[in-house]
Motif scaffolding. Structure first.
Motif, PDB file in Angstrom:
ATOM      1  N   GLY A 160       0.820  -1.050   0.026  1.00 29.09           N
ATOM      2  CA  GLY A 160      -0.043  -0.202  -0.105  1.00 29.09           C
ATOM      3  C   GLY A 160       0.690   1.249  -0.135  1.00 29.09           C
ATOM      4  O   GLY A 160       1.858   1.414   0.510  1.00 29.09           O
ATOM      5  N   SER A 161       0.149   2.437  -0.334  1.00 30.08           N
ATOM      6  CA  SER A 161       0.890   3.942  -0.467  1.00 30.08           C
ATOM      7  C   SER A 161      -0.150   4.672  -0.178  1.00 30.08           C
ATOM      8  O   SER A 161      -1.269   4.517  -0.026  1.00 30.08           O
ATOM      9  N   PHE A 162       0.539   5.721   0.591  1.00 28.41           N
ATOM     10  CA  PHE A 162      -0.439   6.969   0.957  1.00 28.41           C
ATOM     11  C   PHE A 162       0.220   8.115   0.856  1.00 28.41           C
ATOM     12  O   PHE A 162       1.288   8.329   0.805  1.00 28.41           O
ATOM     13  N   VAL A 163      -0.608   9.003   0.875  1.00 26.23           N
ATOM     14  CA  VAL A 163      -0.320  10.841   1.049  1.00 26.23           C
ATOM     15  C   VAL A 163      -0.972  11.472   1.787  1.00 26.23           C
ATOM     16  O   VAL A 163      -2.399  11.495   1.390  1.00 26.23           O
ATOM     17  N   TYR A 164      -0.894  11.933   3.044  1.00 25.18           N
ATOM     18  CA  TYR A 164      -1.726  12.800   3.578  1.00 25.18           C
ATOM     19  C   TYR A 164      -1.705  14.198   3.349  1.00 25.18           C
ATOM     20  O   TYR A 164      -0.487  14.596   2.755  1.00 25.18           O
ATOM     21  N   GLY A 165      -2.877  14.923   3.377  1.00 28.46           N
ATOM     22  CA  GLY A 165      -2.730  16.289   2.928  1.00 28.46           C
ATOM     23  C   GLY A 165      -2.317  16.645   1.878  1.00 28.46           C
ATOM     24  O   GLY A 165      -1.556  17.518   1.382  1.00 28.46           O
ATOM     25  N   LEU A 166      -2.694  15.788   0.639  1.00 26.92           N
ATOM     26  CA  LEU A 166      -2.193  15.970  -0.619  1.00 26.92           C
ATOM     27  C   LEU A 166      -2.898  17.228  -1.367  1.00 26.92           C
ATOM     28  O   LEU A 166      -1.954  17.722  -2.186  1.00 26.92           O
ATOM     29  N   LEU A 167      -3.720  18.037  -0.937  1.00 27.26           N
ATOM     30  CA  LEU A 167      -4.277  18.893  -1.307  1.00 27.26           C
ATOM     31  C   LEU A 167      -4.244  20.204  -0.406  1.00 27.26           C
ATOM     32  O   LEU A 167      -4.941  21.215  -0.433  1.00 27.26           O
ATOM     33  N   ASP A 168      -3.223  20.037   0.473  1.00 32.06           N
ATOM     34  CA  ASP A 168      -2.987  21.086   1.554  1.00 32.06           C
ATOM     35  C   ASP A 168      -2.785  22.407   1.128  1.00 32.06           C
ATOM     36  O   ASP A 168      -2.472  23.425   1.630  1.00 32.06           O
ATOM     37  N   THR A 219      -7.563  16.423   2.534  1.00 30.72           N
ATOM     38  CA  THR A 219      -7.703  15.420   1.917  1.00 30.72           C
ATOM     39  C   THR A 219      -6.315  14.297   1.791  1.00 30.72           C
ATOM     40  O   THR A 219      -5.286  14.804   1.787  1.00 30.72           O
ATOM     41  N   ALA A 220      -6.726  13.135   1.756  1.00 29.64           N
ATOM     42  CA  ALA A 220      -5.754  11.931   1.854  1.00 29.64           C
ATOM     43  C   ALA A 220      -5.925  11.239   0.675  1.00 29.64           C
ATOM     44  O   ALA A 220      -7.125  10.858   0.375  1.00 29.64           O
ATOM     45  N   VAL A 221      -4.962  10.402   0.225  1.00 32.27           N
ATOM     46  CA  VAL A 221      -5.381   9.437  -1.040  1.00 32.27           C
ATOM     47  C   VAL A 221      -4.326   8.013  -0.482  1.00 32.27           C
ATOM     48  O   VAL A 221      -3.341   8.274  -0.255  1.00 32.27           O
ATOM     49  N   PHE A 222      -5.075   7.196  -0.729  1.00 31.67           N
ATOM     50  CA  PHE A 222      -4.628   5.771  -0.593  1.00 31.67           C
ATOM     51  C   PHE A 222      -4.552   4.866  -1.660  1.00 31.67           C
ATOM     52  O   PHE A 222      -5.645   4.725  -2.445  1.00 31.67           O
ATOM     53  N   PHE A 223      -3.504   4.013  -1.902  1.00 32.77           N
ATOM     54  CA  PHE A 223      -3.320   2.977  -3.063  1.00 32.77           C
ATOM     55  C   PHE A 223      -2.892   1.774  -2.641  1.00 32.77           C
ATOM     56  O   PHE A 223      -2.316   1.747  -1.489  1.00 32.77           O
ATOM     57  N   GLY A 224      -3.329   0.623  -3.135  1.00 30.97           N
ATOM     58  CA  GLY A 224      -2.732  -0.469  -2.787  1.00 30.97           C
ATOM     59  C   GLY A 224      -3.301  -1.751  -4.015  1.00 30.97           C
ATOM     60  O   GLY A 224      -4.297  -1.865  -4.390  1.00 30.97           O
ATOM     61  N   PRO A 225      -2.803  -2.855  -3.695  1.00 29.18           N
ATOM     62  CA  PRO A 225      -3.359  -4.042  -4.385  1.00 29.18           C
ATOM     63  C   PRO A 225      -4.734  -4.677  -3.636  1.00 29.18           C
ATOM     64  O   PRO A 225      -4.764  -5.812  -3.250  1.00 29.18           O
ATOM     65  N   TYR A 226      -5.655  -3.608  -3.287  1.00 32.06           N
ATOM     66  CA  TYR A 226      -6.759  -3.850  -2.695  1.00 32.06           C
ATOM     67  C   TYR A 226      -7.820  -4.682  -3.315  1.00 32.06           C
ATOM     68  O   TYR A 226      -8.161  -4.620  -4.434  1.00 32.06           O
ATOM     69  N   GLU A 227      -8.393  -5.703  -2.601  1.00 27.79           N
ATOM     70  CA  GLU A 227      -9.724  -6.433  -3.114  1.00 27.79           C
ATOM     71  C   GLU A 227     -10.744  -5.697  -2.267  1.00 27.79           C
ATOM     72  O   GLU A 227     -10.791  -5.394  -1.262  1.00 27.79           O
ATOM     73  N   ILE A 228     -11.627  -5.144  -3.366  1.00 26.93           N
ATOM     74  CA  ILE A 228     -12.835  -4.337  -2.536  1.00 26.93           C
ATOM     75  C   ILE A 228     -14.153  -5.192  -2.224  1.00 26.93           C
ATOM     76  O   ILE A 228     -14.556  -5.874  -3.319  1.00 26.93           O
ATOM     77  N   SER A 229     -14.551  -5.282  -1.100  1.00 28.53           N
ATOM     78  CA  SER A 229     -15.752  -6.121  -0.681  1.00 28.53           C
ATOM     79  C   SER A 229     -16.691  -4.550  -0.267  1.00 28.53           C
ATOM     80  O   SER A 229     -16.255  -3.998   0.476  1.00 28.53           O
ATOM     81  N   GLU A 230     -17.889  -5.123  -0.568  1.00 29.22           N
ATOM     82  CA  GLU A 230     -19.115  -3.795  -0.352  1.00 29.22           C
ATOM     83  C   GLU A 230     -20.062  -4.542   0.453  1.00 29.22           C
ATOM     84  O   GLU A 230     -20.678  -5.636  -0.166  1.00 29.22           O
ATOM     85  N   ARG A 231     -20.865  -3.759   1.140  1.00 28.15           N
ATOM     86  CA  ARG A 231     -22.392  -4.079   1.715  1.00 28.15           C
ATOM     87  C   ARG A 231     -23.119  -2.914   1.780  1.00 28.15           C
ATOM     88  O   ARG A 231     -22.521  -1.767   2.038  1.00 28.15           O
ATOM     89  N   SER A 232     -24.350  -2.966   1.638  1.00 22.01           N
ATOM     90  CA  SER A 232     -25.260  -1.879   1.698  1.00 22.01           C
ATOM     91  C   SER A 232     -25.864  -1.842   3.076  1.00 22.01           C
ATOM     92  O   SER A 232     -26.472  -2.791   3.575  1.00 22.01           O
ATOM     93  N   LEU A 233     -25.804  -0.628   3.750  1.00 22.25           N
ATOM     94  CA  LEU A 233     -26.514  -0.397   4.966  1.00 22.25           C
ATOM     95  C   LEU A 233     -27.839   0.558   4.962  1.00 22.25           C
ATOM     96  O   LEU A 233     -27.691   1.641   4.443  1.00 22.25           O
TER      97      LEU A 233
END
Length: 695
Positions: A160-168, A219-233
């Motif tokens: 995973g990768s991240f940037v905090y305050g990308l649009l500061d 704003t922060a942005v995050f990337f990774g080899p993520y598998e996305i699982s989803e549920r509706s509430l």
């Protein structure tokens, strides 16, 4: 008409229609209705072909001359598809206005690239130095640094990768409402805020659009080899998309996290007010963190599998969607959100586990405050945020005890009413401690100014003690008189517990003076009296009530460490992870330890036994003989705190096995278990009790 997908973004509409035998004009009218655009513009997208048409892409500028900028935005595309046995299937994705910021990420080299719209160019003078200009004035990029112990603000790893305050660099007045990200599959990504849409383009490029609900500087942005699982509430007034972004290694945990997250969102929506956004996500982090952001929480991949994360820790991060995000913090006047979140999430989770767990948490908060060095104590109103335990005992523990005192004094129904009113009045804006006070005063119809003033504007805590206890036998029953001494000018309510031959009696008394006397008429002979044995009052604890903990080591003002010369590098590596790279203390090479220093001793059992027996007369605790690696804390004969780290197999790997040690700050010992949860506990705490002699 078959609707395939409806996106939530206000300026982006995607719809699909199977037009079976309908005229071109009728299909155009249906599409126009869905797009809320003129029919003349919509009909231009159609190609009739009863045998089907191959996928066709027409860029928006191809039809720009026909429909003009007044009808279509300056960027976008049109896609036409068909399928067998269907006369015409139309999928259209039309961007009616360009995204002001597009974020591209190349995971092969960890390069992040920003593409910004024309109207943001005036702000590029304030771009951070780590972003370099690209091929034109619209693009800026950087290679993210590899994550290590010094990582701050941005970083990259395989997981995973991240940037905090990308649009500061953008002011709130820039009016940036949406951002778009793109990353090659199988990588995915997420931006703090609210998910609008996401999907794959040509099966190779993951794209997503997010709406920013607050200042873009957060704003922060995050990337990774993520598998996305989803549920509706389904909540009272909306449906919320709840997601997990986990690496393949942790994908099996998704169902448990979706279950827990939806339950917390439902619980807090019912108790406080409906969750403000349309999406929420739990994202795996390559860092040893647990952080709440707008619309998501970022949790270390190393602790995702720990059972405690699904309990109080996840509840805490989810609740920040109300306290800290839904209602922002007026930092100039202090941070109330950490205390309220800690009380409503962590503490109430402990209450559900039972009275002993709740008592233990209250005691740990008071113990941390009691052991806080005077030069680090400060008024609660001065607390802004926590950074590696700095001021955490004040901003989290003391603030939580303030809310506990309010609930004890006002009652749970009034407390809950005040919380709901506070949310209703302040949602979507920043709030101060004064706003909190107004909510509780309104709900209770009481003047609470003295309570807020004494706990928010002064450092320290009062100390309470029993002075004299006298009992007199009556013809019917017993008359008990006791005097309580107060050290510190506070008005405080505290419980008194009286053990009698027939029952346990609990009373709350109000202390206004340095010495107060109270009388009780009892039917049975009293045996013992104790003052606040349940740790309900904000007070300085007695020494017998504060067994030493790992947290005392973290809070210590002065620290030194001891190890053999051969083990010093292993010891330093462990200390850098436990205390922070900049906090590694000096090594003592002899037995001359400063009187005011906390000592961390690291070595094999023989090394530890050798140094310990020179400073302790007590026997080695049993926990020091358990497991292959163990950590425990004690006070020596001079009252000095020691933390022992003992490893049967040597010191080479202690850092990797003790990565989570600081999460055991309220424990006195911890023995890691490679196959499951560590064994941990705290030495017993004993509240002073006055025994009553029979006359």
């Amino acid at each position: 008409m078959r609707r395939v997908q409806a996106l939530r973004r206000r300026d982006l509409v995607t719809s699909a229609f199977g037009c079976m035998g309908l005229s071109r004009k009728r299909c155009g009218a249906l599409l126009s209705s869905a797009m809320k655009r003129p029919a003349a513009a919509a009909t231009g997208y159609f190609r009739r072909n009863r045998k089907g048409i191959a996928p066709v892409q027409k860029r928006l500028n191809d039809i720009w001359s026909e429909y003009g900028p007044d009808r279509l935005g300056s960027a976008g595309r049109v896609m036409l598809y068909t399928a067998q046995s269907v006369s015409l299937v139309l999928l259209t994705a039309v961007s009616l206005s360009a995204d002001p910021v597009t974020i591209d990420y190349d995971p092969s080299v960890h390069r992040i690239t920003l593409t910004i719209a024309d109207d943001l160019l005036p702000y590029t003078d304030d771009l951070p130095a780590w972003l370099s200009a690209g091929t034109d004035e619209h693009t800026y990029s950087a290679i993210l640094p590899k994550i290590d112990a010094n990582t701050m603000g941005r970083g990259a790893a395989q997981s995973g990768s991240f940037v905090y305050g990308l649009l500061d660099w953008l002011p709130a007045s820039a009016g940036v409402e949406t951002v778009r990200l793109r990353v090659p599959a199988p990588y995915t990504g997420i931006v703090t805020g609210e998910l609008v849409s996401d999907g794959l383009e040509e099966e190779t490029l993951y794209t997503a659009t997010f709406r920013l609900s607050s200042d873009p500087r957060h704003t922060a942005v995050f990337f990774g080899p993520y598998e996305i699982s989803e549920r509706s509430l389904k909540l009272a007034s909306k449906t919320v998309s709840v997601r997990t972004y986990f690496t393949p290694r942790d994908a099996a945990l998704s169902d448990a996290y979706l279950d827990a997250t939806t339950e917390y969102l439902r619980e807090y929506s019912d108790r406080i007010g409906v969750y403000a956004l349309d999406s929420y996500a739990v994202v795996s982090a390559p860092l040893p963190v647990g952080l709440a952001f707008e619309g998501m929480t970022y949790v270390s991949e190393n602790i995702l599998g720990h059972s405690y994360m699904l309990g109080r820790s996840l509840a805490h991060e989810v609740l920040h969607s109300w306290w800290g995000s839904g209602v922002g913090i007026d930092y100039e006047t202090g941070n109330w959100a950490e205390g309220l979140t800690t009380y409503m999430a962590d503490y109430e989770s402990a209450e559900r586990r039972g009275a002993d767990a709740a008592r233990s948490m209250r005691r740990s908060w008071l113990a941390a405050l009691t052991s806080l060095p005077a030069d680090r104590d400060e008024p609660l109103r001065a607390f802004r945020s926590s950074s590696f335990n700095k001021q955490q005992s004040i901003g989290y523990g003391k603030a939580a005890m303030v809310f506990h005192s309010l609930r004890q004094s006002l009652g749970s129904p009034i407390f809950d009413a005040a919380v709901r009113a506070f949310w209703a009045e302040n949602q979507g804006q920043d709030a101060s401690w004064e706003d909190v006070q107004i909510a509780f005063e309104t709900a209770s119809n009481r003047d609470l100014s003295h309570i807020f003033a004494q706990w928010l504007d002064r450092p320290g805590l009062p100390q309470l003690s029993l002075d004299t206890v006298e009992m007199r036998k009556l013809d019917q029953g017993y008359f008990l008189t006791l005097t309580i001494l107060r050290d510190g000018d506070y008005i405080i309510e505290t419980p008194v517990v009286i053990e009698t031959q027939g029952e346990t009696i609990k009373r709350r008394v109000l202390i206004n003076e340095d010495s107060e006397t109270y009388s009780f008429l009892l039917k049975d002979a009293p045996l013992a009296v104790s003052l606040d044995p349940g740790f309900h009052s904000l007070r300085h604890l007695h020494e017998s009530e504060t067994p030493v903990t790992i947290g005392d080591v973290l809070r210590a003002g002065t620290r030194v460490y001891w190890s053999t010369h051969e083990n010093r590098q292993d010891a330093q590596a462990f200390l850098a992870g436990f205390l922070g790279p900049a906090q590694v203390p000096d090594r003592v090479t002899n037995d001359m330890f400063p009187d005011d220093a906390t000592v961390i001793a690291i070595g094999t059992p023989d090394h530890i036994q050798s140094i310990r027996q020179r400073h302790f007369t007590s026997d080695l605790p049993q926990i020091a003989r358990d497991g292959g690696l163990r950590v425990w804390v004690e006070k020596d004969d001079m009252g000095r705190i020691w933390q022992f780290v003992s490893s049967e197999s040597g010191t080479q790997s202690i850092g990797s096995h003790l990565e989570t040690l600081r999460y055991y700050g309220n424990q006195s010992y911890m023995v890691p278990n490679p196959k499951g949860r560590a064994t941990s506990g705290r030495w017993p705490a004993v509240t002073p009790t006055v025994k009553i002699a029979k006359n």
